[in-house]
Design a protein around this motif. Structure first.
Motif, short mmCIF file in Angstrom:
data_model
loop_
_atom_site.label_atom_id
_atom_site.label_comp_id
_atom_site.label_asym_id
_atom_site.label_seq_id
_atom_site.Cartn_x
_atom_site.Cartn_y
_atom_site.Cartn_z
N GLY A 63 35.30 33.02 42.02
CA GLY A 63 34.42 33.67 40.81
C GLY A 63 34.56 35.10 40.78
O GLY A 63 34.15 35.74 39.95
N THR A 64 35.92 35.62 41.79
CA THR A 64 35.73 37.10 41.81
C THR A 64 36.61 37.62 40.30
O THR A 64 36.12 38.57 40.18
N LEU A 70 33.67 35.95 37.29
CA LEU A 70 32.32 36.63 36.97
C LEU A 70 32.91 37.84 36.36
O LEU A 70 31.98 38.66 35.54
N VAL A 71 33.80 38.57 36.81
CA VAL A 71 34.23 40.22 36.39
C VAL A 71 34.42 39.86 34.79
O VAL A 71 33.93 40.76 33.84
N LYS A 88 31.21 39.25 32.82
CA LYS A 88 30.31 40.53 32.86
C LYS A 88 31.18 41.75 31.94
O LYS A 88 30.34 42.23 31.01
N GLY A 107 28.94 46.42 40.24
CA GLY A 107 28.72 45.05 39.50
C GLY A 107 30.22 44.17 39.26
O GLY A 107 29.93 42.90 38.91
N ILE A 108 31.38 44.72 39.92
CA ILE A 108 32.56 43.95 39.67
C ILE A 108 33.30 43.83 40.77
O ILE A 108 34.56 43.82 40.78
N CYS A 162 27.37 40.56 43.83
CA CYS A 162 27.13 40.95 42.67
C CYS A 162 28.35 39.99 41.89
O CYS A 162 28.29 39.80 40.64
N LEU A 163 29.07 39.34 42.60
CA LEU A 163 30.11 38.37 41.98
C LEU A 163 29.70 36.85 42.50
O LEU A 163 30.71 36.07 42.38
#
Lengths: 298, 159, 767, 286, 157
Positions: free
Chosen positions: A40-41, A44-45, A48, E43-44, E62-63
């Motif tokens: 997910g690293t 998810l970035v 977002k 957040g990243i 956050c991830l």
């Protein structure tokens, strides 16, 4: 406006417990925006920051068979959801695949490595992916499975460009298979970035097989210098079957630097990358040669 | 699991879509949704601090089920200043010293507003009767009655 | 005094607008993430042994975070304190027990505490606590409780918690000289404060491990008491006082703060706890009921020669402020009259009723009912006008208080206020109804303002003149609705020559605002008003000094006003305040000041015969009413009410009138309808439908007459008015009832039934 | 935990259907001013709260010839603001104006006040004096109960589990006679009555032709004083007769002592209010 | 959006909560469970301020999708101290002055606990390497490294 605080879009979530279930789901939704969640690293970035649209998300982490690491004489088989930090802790990786070990260690931070996976790093298909050059020099293959069957694809062929791979939507990478390297071979990884744990300006991996004072075989792969990791084949050619000397290595390094097609970006200029590549390749060649048990003269 | 039912109402012009527990009073519902200006003094209809205006009528929200406000328009003291008549009353309370501890004020103002909306020429005795469902322990009511009367008088003049 | 710009003007209070808009956040209008809800389990018996408490089931309920009993309280027993700075000795210390342990003393006493995720769960958990009681007989009548061998409420060997005495002259000789003697017994009931905001608050622990308690309290100095209960240093407990929805003395004792502190301390989570109205009526203090036996002697011309009184009050289950309340009662027992021979004895007794403590008037309203009724009886007996008999006997300037002998050297406005009040009733109202009789009544009285001088009272205030000419005040002053906070703003605005809109005040925070002492004893105008005045004047002095230098004039020639420093008698010559501030700032002249005001200090008096000065000063007033009594139903309607007080100086006439009008109606409720009825310790009036207070429809025409003698000890000569305002209306009404229908009601409240029973004796005796 | 449920049907039929299914599991909420305090004090166990306040068809005041019908969810305020009630049925208006306080009057309903069956219900005495009947319905069934037969005890009525009051009816022949309502409470608003009296009276040639009297708070139920009525009928009204009639009242009432007043005082006051009502009405007639 | 009930262990206590698939772990912890020790900063995944331990391993909350922690064990900074007793690392941070603005501290300490578990005898070099994902803007890391070093076995000197 994107927000890094929240995931603003809604999606449906699945956490299958078998590979079959996962593949059925992938097949079912192959015509929709379906994504696979491993660490997910990256995903998810992207969700977002790039407003990447997702309708369905399939978490592979609950599938036991994908968490396994198998080792035997043939080499290594690494399950799709094994976190990188687990790999770096394995002696076998450190000993036999130092380029991979170094590649992983150079990546991000422990928390990220606790989450991120090899297929994740590969499928992300970043030109700067730190595990890609090592996997390529070890001639790793990916087991790609779908509801309809499976295929084995070398990492090199798997990648097509920035963010592009040959994988189809109903497929997933279930395993990374790395053949056992011959005993008199050596490998090394090198990376330059602004600060530690950053995205690479250049990264590279080199593998050499030694026969006495001769280099029997060589593989040199550079990252961050092209739309995908790049194999410096002509440089490799200069080495193969030749007596290894400092001079030769300098020459090989120069050749490798000429082969790359770097771009200008926020991290570096193309010109700087070329210079850097030459120095890095030369140093890494030396290290790999030493690890292969070779000595350097002159 | 507590059973809750959907409820949709307008509070001070703002649409609120939520759920309520069956036995939840409108007072509790309003406070739960951050309308803290509505005060609870007894929670059984004996003191009037929780008065709000529902579809034009002043009611005690503690003895009103939240569900009974479904689809209705609620006005609390914080919505009062949106209307001139409301602002006038607020200012009159301030100017006349009709506010001491202030705990009855929010309800008192709502009763006064609903009352003046319907009664344009009240005398002080009528005003006393009109606010007789709202207790005040500080003022002795005199200044409250005067404050309401002053607004009624002014309204009369401006007509 | 020079001309005031802001002081003395009926201007809107600082807090009024936020209240009118519904924006002011009271204690319950506040929540914190993850907050739990607290609940108190109250005893169901007024007197019982606690055999055991089983909290297992309660603790097992999902969502419950803590269930506490006496055993979990680090220091469950301490002593009651009220922010006093001086040691006052055992006579004034009561037992403060947080949770009932072994023995319960009143119904409603806290036995256990619960904290849970929701209010509903907390309530359910409280119901699951199994308390095994063994009921005990208890005692509910103070007279019974005084007798030897009576059931003992507490752990001591007597129920009597204090005895006070006062005497002057020779009482025997006095009565021997008397030509008329009247003797009677009067009774007054338990009364609830009935503020509209019940007790409650929110507490949390901050990163400094300080327990923050956001609560409505008249005494934020209780942070020390809470700290002691928890065994923590005083600076680890902080009170953030909110504006209160009324206090009237009911938020003077610790209410829910200790419970909040304990629950948040045990759970490490924010906790909110609020009393329901029923809990409030059941569990917080009440006004003391008194049984008062009085005997007065006078000459035929109406001159008083002797007064003897025995007062017995019901302290309920714990002492709390009882000794102090009884001291007030003792000092007030002979009223505002000059009587050469006086003897007062006061007893305060524990019973198994809800405990009694401070309530607006603090021991004054009770004896006032007795002696003002007696004065009226005397007037009728001697056929002297009610005003005349008072004029003849009341204290005047230079005379002394008949109980303690304290001498009044400043203006005593008694004859003046009495005359004004009586006269203001005007023409008698005509009533058509043949069943209604009109009557008038008058009462006069005095009441102290400021705390007892042996408590060594002080207050502090910090004032800062900002570089843009705005003013910041910090004062620990709690505001219970009387306008205490706004008053300080007004004083600072006046002194510093800035408009009210430029003043901001932070109040009632034990960590951040200088402690201003309690909002009790009608002391804040006097004490904190003076502290503010002192601080503001210090800054003013520096500003004027600087301006004088800048203008090259004598500082005495300068005044401050309208944000200017002006040359007296020549308003064309001035400097803008801002310029002077700039100059001061450039030179590093301090434009802030924290000042302390000290009241007069005395020694603790001999309590068996209290003499001398024990109060800084008194406020004098008179109240007069015209009423009608329905002779068939006994219903009383108050038609007109006049309240006249010498307030010294009305700093904000709106607020002062508000106190006088509100106090009158508070007292009217006492006279006519209010009573917490307890039957064997069980409260039969647990809500506002049984405990009735006046509504707007019950209120007569009220006229407040302000006399401003300027003779008070407060800023600009102000006196306190909060409590005096309510303390004599009840006897005025009783006197009016007598005037109307000839029956003397000797126990409050004067309900229609009591009046009818007195009027129609034959009817009721026949049944 | 909470097992209350809530439903707010829009039609009477729906309510009746639910009542049929739920029976005693349902608790009808009209205004809410009684029910909410009961819930809070746990006097009502968790039930289905059947909110009928939104049923428009039950909110009406109708007069057809001499027949009056008032819908069950008509609020006390509705009664006060009804011109026809004020002008032609003032006794009910008087009671409504002394009911609780203006805010509660805005929600409390006439049906709710009766169904609550408090001895102190302020609308009960005037309706008893008007000889009112209650329209009571259950699914597919409708019946009428005379108000005098409706109250069985404090908070007890003749209603079946599946029934609800849908309306109140009375005839206006009695309204040709003046009526009055007197309430004695301990304060001027929000007062639970100590005693109330409602009376209609017809005098013909100085004789009592017809009289109906009812009282509140003097017995376990709102009480119609039949004996006192009978005693006065056809008699010439004078002070002595009224005194005698008061004794009949004393015999008929059966008050309790509570926090507001003793039984003796209530009894005494019932005589006084009875007399006052008579005096007031005779004065009006003459 | 449909909510799913998940159960997980937070600082040793079982929690049952309802989450949407898109809910992030950091927001669940902070906004729903009111443990605000875990900080949002980038957040990243670039700064480590939101680090929590998932089954003992530092991860970035956050991830992490909240829904994926079902059945797992989460430790936040609030779960480190045992009642009144601070975790040795917390104590060391205080003693070494490793806390300035304190915003990175929770993530820093949690990462360090994992480090000490993995390498009780970590050298300064290893500490720096391990901690590299946790950014600090105030301290220049010197005191942080010292604090962690002091907690390694034989690290006092």
């Amino acid at each position: 406006m994107s927000t890094s605080r929240l995931l603003t879009q809604e999606f449906e979530y699945f956490a299958p417990h078998t590979l079959k279930e996962a593949l059925d789901l992938l097949y079912k939704y192959k015509d929709e925006e379906v994504k696979i969640l491993a660490g997910g690293t990256d995903l998810l970035v992207k969700m977002k920051t790039l407003d990447m649209k997702i309708d369905y998300l399939i978490n592979l982490k609950e599938i036991p068979e994908l968490k396994a690491v198998e080792t035997n004489n043939q080499g290594l088989k690494i399950g799709a959801t094994v976190p990188l930090s687990q790999l770096e802790r394995r002696e076998i990786i450190k000993e036999k695949y130092p380029a991979l070990y170094e590649g992983i260690k150079s990546m991000a931070a422990i928390a990220i490595r606790n989450m991120a996976t090899l297929p994740g790093n590969i499928c992300n298909a970043s030109p700067a992916g730190d595990t890609i050059p090592p996997l390529m020099v070890y001639e790793a293959q990916l087991r790609i499975v779908s509801k309809e069957g499976e295929r084995l694809v070398p990492v090199e062929d798997f990648l097509r460009g920035v963010g592009e791979t040959i994988i189809r939507k109903e497929e997933l990478v279930s395993q990374v298979i790395i053949p056992a390297p011959p005993s008199n071979s050596g490998s090394a990884f090198s990376k330059k970035s602004r600060v530690k744990a950053d995205i690479a300006k250049i990264n590279l991996a080199i593998w050499l097989e030694r026969e006495g004072k001769t280099c029997k075989d060589a593989r040199i792969v550079l990252g961050s210098v092209f739309i995908k990791a790049l194999r410096a084949k002509r440089a490799e050619g200069l080495l193969k079957g030749e007596m290894v000397s400092k001079e030769l290595l300098t020459q090989v390094a120069r050749q490798a630097a000429e082969e790359i097609k770097p771009i200008d970006d926020v991290r570096s200029t193309a010109e700087y990358r070329t210079t850097l590549a030459r120095v890095m390749v030369e140093d890494t060649l030396k290290l790999a040669w030493e690890r292969a048990g070779g000595e350097l003269e002159g | 699991m507590m059973e809750e039912y959907p409820i949709e109402l307008t509070i001070n012009g703002e649409k609120i879509v939520s759920t309520a527990k069956a036995e939840e009073s409108l007072l509790r519902f309003l406070r739960r949704h951050g309308f803290y200006e509505v005060k609870g003094g007894c929670e059984k209809g004996d003191c009037g601090t929780c008065t709000v205006i529902m579809n034009g009528k002043a009611i005690k929200s503690c003895i009103t089920l939240a569900g009974q406000a479904n689809g209705k328009e609620i006005l609390t003291v914080r919505g009062l200043e949106k209307e001139e008549s409301g602002r006038k009353l607020q200012e009159s309370f301030v100017q006349h010293g009709a506010i001491q501890c202030g705990f009855c004020t929010a309800g008192m103002l709502m009763t006064a507003k609903a009352y003046l909306d319907e009664n344009h020429q009240p005398n002080k005795v009528e005003i006393r009767k009109a606010i007789s469902g709202n207790l005040c322990r500080c003022t002795g009511y005199k200044k409250i009655v005067e404050a309401i009367y002053a607004v009624a008088e002014e309204n009369q003049k401006s007509k | 005094m020079s001309e005031f710009k802001i002081v003395g003007k009926p201007i809107p209070r600082e807090d009024a607008r936020a209240k009118a808009k519904g924006e002011l956040k009271y204690a319950d209008d506040f929540s914190l993430p993850g907050m739990l809800y607290g609940k108190v389990l109250h005893s169901k018996y007024p007197a019982a042994k606690i055999i055991s408490i089983d909290t297992t089931k309660a603790k097992q309920l999902p969502g419950v975070h803590a269930v506490l009993t006496a055993r979990d309280v680090p220091h469950n027993e301490t002593i009651t304190r009220f922010g006093q700075s001086a040691e006052v000795g055992k006579g004034f210390e009561g037992l403060y027990r947080v949770l009932a342990d072994k023995k319960v003393r009143f119904r409603g006493e806290a036995v256990a505490l619960v904290a849970a995720d929701t209010e509903e769960i907390a309530e359910e958990a409280a119901a699951l606590i199994e308390v095994n009681y063994e009921p005990l007989p208890g005692v509910f009548d103070p007279v019974e409780a005084m007798k030897p061998g009576a059931y003992l409420v507490g752990e001591g060997d007597s129920n009597i918690i204090c005895k006070f005495g006062c005497s002057q002259g020779d009482i025997k000789k006095g009565f021997a000289e008397a030509e008329v003697i009247i003797e009677d017994t009067y009774q007054v009931p338990f009364v609830d404060h009935a503020y509209l905001e019940t007790e409650g608050g929110v507490a949390w622990i901050d990163e400094k491990e300080v327990i923050n308690i956001r609560v409505g309290s008249q005494v934020i100095e209780h942070f020390r008491d809470v700290a002691e209960v928890l065994g923590l240093p005083h600076n680890q407990v902080r009170y953030i006082g909110t504006m209160m929805g009324g206090g009237f003395g009911g938020k003077e004792d610790i209410t829910v703060e200790t419970y909040l502190a304990l629950l948040t301390w045990k759970t490490k989570k924010p906790v909110r706890l609020f009393y329901t109205r029923e809990e409030s009526i059941l569990c917080h203090s009440k006004r003391h009921p008194f049984i008062m036996h009085y005997k007065v002697g006078a000459k035929k011309d109406g001159r008083l020669v002797a007064l003897e009184a025995e007062l017995i009050s019901d302290a309920g289950a714990y002492p709390y402020l009882s000794p102090w309340v009884n001291l007030y009662a003792t000092v007030n027992a002979a009223g505002p009259y000059c009587i050469p021979n006086v003897k007062i004895n006061t007893y305060c007794v524990l019973t198994n009723n809800t405990f009694t403590s401070a309530n607006r008037g603090f021991g004054a309203p009770q004896p006032n009912v007795a002696y003002e009724s007696l004065m009226d009886e005397l007037a009728y007996k001697l056929k002297i006008d009610p005003l005349e008999i008072r004029r003849k006997n009341c204290i005047t300037t230079g005379k002394s208080l008949s109980t303690t002998g304290q001498v009044f050297n400043t203006y005593v406005a008694l004859p003046e206020v009495a005359e004004k009040a009586w006269k203001a009733l005007g023409e008698t109202k005509k009533v058509e109804d043949k069943n209604k009789r009109i009557g008038r009544g008058l009462a006069i009285g005095l009441m102290s303002y400021g705390r007892m001088t042996f408590l060594h009272d002080t207050s502090r205030c910090y004032v800062r003149l900002e570089s843009d000419g705005s003013v910041l005040i910090r004062s620990g002053i709690p505001d219970l609705g009387g306008g205490q906070v706004s008053l300080l703003c007004q004083i600072a605005a006046e002194e510093l020559g800035v408009p009210m809109s430029k003043i901001r005040i932070y109040y009632s925070d034990t960590a951040l605002t200088p402690l201003a002492g309690t909002t009790t004893a009608t002391r804040q105008t006097y004490m904190s008003g003076n502290a503010t005045l002192k601080a503001a004047r210090e800054i003013k002095k520096r500003i004027i000094q600087k301006a004088a230098e800048m203008m090259n004039v004598n500082p005495e020639k300068l005044v401050i006003g309208e944000e200017k420093i002006i040359v007296k008698y020549d308003s064309a010559q001035y400097l803008p305040l801002l310029e002077v501030i700039k100059a001061c700032n450039t030179e590093g002249i301090e434009l802030f000041c924290e000042a302390q005001f000290k009241g007069p200090f005395t020694m603790v008096p001999d309590l068996s015969n209290i003499r001398g000065t024990i109060f800084p000063d008194f406020t004098f007033g008179a109240q007069a009413v015209e009423i009608s009594v329905d002779i068939e139903t006994g219903q009383v309607e108050v038609l007109k009410l006049v309240t006249c007080y010498d307030v010294g100086k009305a700093i904000n006439p709106l607020s002062v009138e508000g106190q006088m009008e509100g106090g009158s109606i508070y007292g009217m409720g006492y006279a006519l309808m209010e009573e917490v009825v307890m039957e064997k310790g069980v409260t039969l009036t647990p809500s506002f439908s049984e405990y009735i207070i006046p509504t707007a429809a019950d209120v007569p025409e009220v006229e407040a007459i302000l006399v401003e003698s300027g003779g008070g000890l407060g800023p600009y000569g102000a006196k306190g008015i909060g409590e005096p305002s309510c303390s004599i209306i009840a006897p005025a009404i009783l006197n009016a009832i007598y005037d109307a229908v000839g029956v003397r009601i000797k126990s409050l409240p004067a309900t229609p039934e009591k009046i009818i029973r007195a009027l129609k004796k034959h009817y009721f005796e026949g049944r | 935990m909470s097992q209350f449920r809530y439903i707010s049907p829009k039609t009477k039929e729906e309510v009746l259907k639910i009542l049929e299914e739920e029976k005693s599991e349902a608790c009808i909420v009209a205004g809410g001013s009684n029910v909410l305090p009961y819930i809070r004090d746990k006097i009502i166990p968790p039930k289905l709260l059947l909110d009928i306040s939104g049923i428009e068809e039950l909110n009406y005041i109708k007069k057809n010839g001499s027949n009056w019908r008032i819908g069950a969810t008509t609020t006390i305020s509705d009664l006060i603001s009804s011109k026809i009630i004020r002008e032609e049925c003032n006794i009910l208006c008087q009671a409504a104006e002394q009911f609780a306080d203006p805010l509660v009057r805005n929600k409390a309903t006439i049906g709710g006040n009766l169904a609550d069956a408090s001895p102190a219900a302020d609308t009960a005495p005037p309706l008893l004096a008007l000889d009112a009947g209650l329209e009571v319905e259950s699914k597919g069934k409708k019946r009428e109960i005379f108000l005098k037969d409706f109250f069985l005890g404090p908070r007890k009525t003749a209603l079946q589990d599946d029934e609800m009051i849908t309306g109140i009816n009375f005839k206006s022949d009695s309204l040709n006679k003046p009526g009055c309502f007197i309430k004695l409470g301990l304060r001027q608003a929000m007062a639970i009555s100590v005693v109330t009296v409602a009376m209609v009276l017809e005098i013909e040639e100085n004789r009592v032709k017809d009289i109906r009297v009812a009282m509140g708070s003097v017995a376990p139920i709102p009480l119609r004083l039949f004996n006192a009525e009978e005693f006065l009928k056809n008699k010439h009204l004078n002070d002595d007769l009224i005194e005698e009639a008061k004794n009949k009242v004393y015999e008929e009432v059966n008050p309790i002592s509570d926090i507001r007043a003793s039984a003796e005082y209530r009894c005494y006051i019932s005589g006084i209010l009875f007399k006052r009502a008579l005096e007031k009405l005779t004065n009006q007639t003459s | 959006m449909k909510k799913t009930e998940i159960e997980f262990t937070l600082n040793g206590k079982k929690k049952k909560v309802e989450v949407k698939p898109s809910d992030l772990l950091i927001n669940l912890i902070r906004e729903e469970l009111y443990l605000t020790g875990t900080k949002y900063a980038c957040g990243i995944g670039e700064c480590g301020a939101c680090t929590v331990l998932l089954d003992g391993e530092p991860v970035l909350s956050c991830l992490t999708l909240a829904i994926t922690v079902a059945g797992k064990e989460i430790t936040t900074i609030e779960g480190l101290a045992q009642d009144e007793e601070l975790h040795p690392l917390q104590r060391a941070f205080l003693e070494q002055g490793a806390v300035q603005c304190g915003f990175c501290t929770p993530g820093m300490i949690l990462t360090a606990t994992a480090l000490l578990k993995e390498k009780p005898q970590a050298t300064e070099e290893e500490i720096r390497d391990y901690m590299r994902g946790n950014l600090c803007r105030c301290t220049g890391y010197v005191q942080i490294i010292k604090a962690i070093k002091s907690c390694t076995t034989g690290g006092e000197n």
